[in-house]
Design an enzyme around this catalytic site. Structure first.
Site, PDB file in Angstrom:
ATOM      1  N   GLY A  43      -4.580  11.093   6.898  1.00 21.97           N
ATOM      2  CA  GLY A  43      -3.190  11.485   7.100  1.00 21.97           C
ATOM      3  C   GLY A  43      -3.087  12.785   7.868  1.00 21.97           C
ATOM      4  N   GLY A 100      -2.456  13.413  11.007  1.00 22.91           N
ATOM      5  CA  GLY A 100      -1.635  13.476  12.204  1.00 22.91           C
ATOM      6  C   GLY A 100      -0.300  14.161  12.027  1.00 22.91           C
ATOM      7  N   ARG A 101       0.097  14.396  10.784  1.00 22.26           N
ATOM      8  CA  ARG A 101       1.424  14.953  10.533  1.00 22.26           C
ATOM      9  C   ARG A 101       1.408  15.845   9.301  1.00 22.26           C
ATOM     10  NH1 ARG A 101       2.203   9.367  11.507  1.00 22.26           N
ATOM     11  NH2 ARG A 101       3.511   8.872  13.326  1.00 22.26           N
ATOM     12  N   ASP A 118      -6.253   2.919   8.657  1.00 23.18           N
ATOM     13  CA  ASP A 118      -5.434   2.494   7.532  1.00 23.18           C
ATOM     14  C   ASP A 118      -6.280   2.685   6.282  1.00 23.18           C
ATOM     15  OD1 ASP A 118      -4.119   1.174   5.497  1.00 23.18           O
ATOM     16  OD2 ASP A 118      -3.793  -0.680   6.617  1.00 23.18           O
ATOM     17  N   VAL A 119      -5.915   3.651   5.458  1.00 22.37           N
ATOM     18  CA  VAL A 119      -6.774   4.011   4.322  1.00 22.37           C
ATOM     19  C   VAL A 119      -6.853   2.926   3.254  1.00 22.37           C
ATOM     20  CG1 VAL A 119      -6.509   6.496   4.638  1.00 22.37           C
ATOM     21  CG2 VAL A 119      -4.910   5.263   3.141  1.00 22.37           C
ATOM     22  N   SER A 166       1.126  15.858  -6.216  1.00 25.25           N
ATOM     23  CA  SER A 166       2.514  16.273  -5.996  1.00 25.25           C
ATOM     24  C   SER A 166       3.109  16.710  -7.326  1.00 25.25           C
ATOM     25  CB  SER A 166       3.334  15.098  -5.441  1.00 25.25           C
ATOM     26  OG  SER A 166       4.723  15.372  -5.478  1.00 25.25           O
ATOM     27  N   TYR A 194       5.538   6.500  -6.896  1.00 24.43           N
ATOM     28  CA  TYR A 194       4.935   7.707  -6.325  1.00 24.43           C
ATOM     29  C   TYR A 194       4.417   8.641  -7.424  1.00 24.43           C
ATOM     30  CZ  TYR A 194       4.678  11.737  -3.084  1.00 24.43           C
ATOM     31  OH  TYR A 194       4.272  12.804  -2.324  1.00 24.43           O
ATOM     32  N   ALA A 195       5.211   8.800  -8.486  1.00 22.94           N
ATOM     33  CA  ALA A 195       4.803   9.657  -9.596  1.00 22.94           C
ATOM     34  C   ALA A 195       3.543   9.114 -10.262  1.00 22.94           C
ATOM     35  CB  ALA A 195       5.933   9.776 -10.614  1.00 22.94           C
ATOM     36  N   ALA A 253       1.239   7.242  -8.894  1.00 20.76           N
ATOM     37  CA  ALA A 253       0.112   7.428  -7.990  1.00 20.76           C
ATOM     38  C   ALA A 253      -0.359   8.875  -7.982  1.00 20.76           C
ATOM     39  CB  ALA A 253       0.506   7.000  -6.572  1.00 20.76           C
ATOM     40  N   LYS A 254       0.581   9.810  -7.925  1.00 23.70           N
ATOM     41  CA  LYS A 254       0.210  11.220  -7.847  1.00 23.70           C
ATOM     42  C   LYS A 254      -0.373  11.731  -9.161  1.00 23.70           C
ATOM     43  CE  LYS A 254       1.250  12.105  -3.554  1.00 23.70           C
ATOM     44  NZ  LYS A 254       0.157  12.328  -2.582  1.00 23.70           N
TER      45      LYS A 254
END
Length: 252
Positions: free
Chosen positions: A12, A14-15, A62-63, A141, A153-154, A156-157
């Protein structure tokens, strides 16, 4: 030049935070492999590093695809001769309340953050174990503590924090430090997407968020990159299995 003769791979890269990390490590002497799902942004960051006299290569990756991850690691080692540092910044969001989340929303986020990190670590650690040296930083995060509309997301983080602790135990005997960094609200494309989802002007959202942060401002990618760089350095030789929150203060 605390990373002179070190080689880093950033997923990741690139940004956002990944790009800021790649640029900072390069400025401090590292050769950097910048990977991103999109080749264009990765090459832009790598080209900028080379223009400043640094060493960098760009790889589309693509990870969630094992073959692509292993190829990216192999390319970095072939180009630079070794791999000392791995920072996993690749990520996506697919926000929604739990009753609206689709299977694709769940799988996309979990696979990118958790499986993608697993694949990158598994490929990188082979080279680190052989040399009995390595620094790995996983991007978590503050959402790991819970955040409305981000069940996927939670999860995963939060999982990445557990992964970092476990990897620190497993890889520590081989001289490898593993830590996680958990940013709060950082000015990136991802938080801009949050504003769009909420139907808010991005500058207005930043003001609202900043009012709740003890330091009175939202974060910048460099704020996180500076902490990542410390954890990747030999100055952090006795820090492992930790999650460092970079959020301008504790949550209320």
């Amino acid at each position: 030049m605390r990373f002179r003769d070190r080689v880093a791979l950033i997923t990741g890269g690139g940004r956002g935070i990944g790009a800021a990390t790649a640029q900072l490590l390069a400025r401090q002497g590292a050769a950097v492999a910048v990977t991103d799902v999109d080749a264009g942004p990765a090459e832009e960051i790598a080209a900028g590093i080379r223009a400043e006299g640094g060493r960098a290569l760009a790889t589309a990756c693509d990870v969630t695809d094992r073959a692509q991850v292993e190829a990216a690691v192999a390319q970095a080692v072939a180009e630079f001769g070794r791999l000392d540092i791995l920072v996993t910044c690749a990520g996506i969001i697919r926000d929604n309340l739990i009753h609206k989340l689709t299977d694709d929303d769940w799988d996309g986020v979990i696979n990118t953050h958790l499986k993608g990190t697993f694949l990158a670590v598994q490929a990188a650690q082979r080279h680190m174990v052989a040399r009995r040296y390595g620094k790995i930083v996983l991007l978590s995060s503050t959402s790991a503590l819970g955040n409305r509309g981000q069940a996927n997301y939670a999860a995963a983080k939060a999982g990445l924090q557990g992964l970092a602790r476990t990897l620190a135990i497993e890889l520590g005997p081989f001289g490898i430090n593993v830590n996680a960094v958990a940013p709060g609200f950082i000015e990136t494309r991802m938080t801009r997407a949050v504003a769009e989802r909420l139907g808010m002007d991005y500058e207005q959202l930043k003001q609202v968020v900043a009012a709740e942060i003890p330091l009175g401002r939202v974060g910048r990618p460099d704020d996180v990159a500076n902490v990542i760089a410390f954890l990747c350095s030999d100055e952090a030789a006795y820090v492992s299995g930790q999650t460092i929150y970079v959020a301008g203060g504790p949550r209320g």
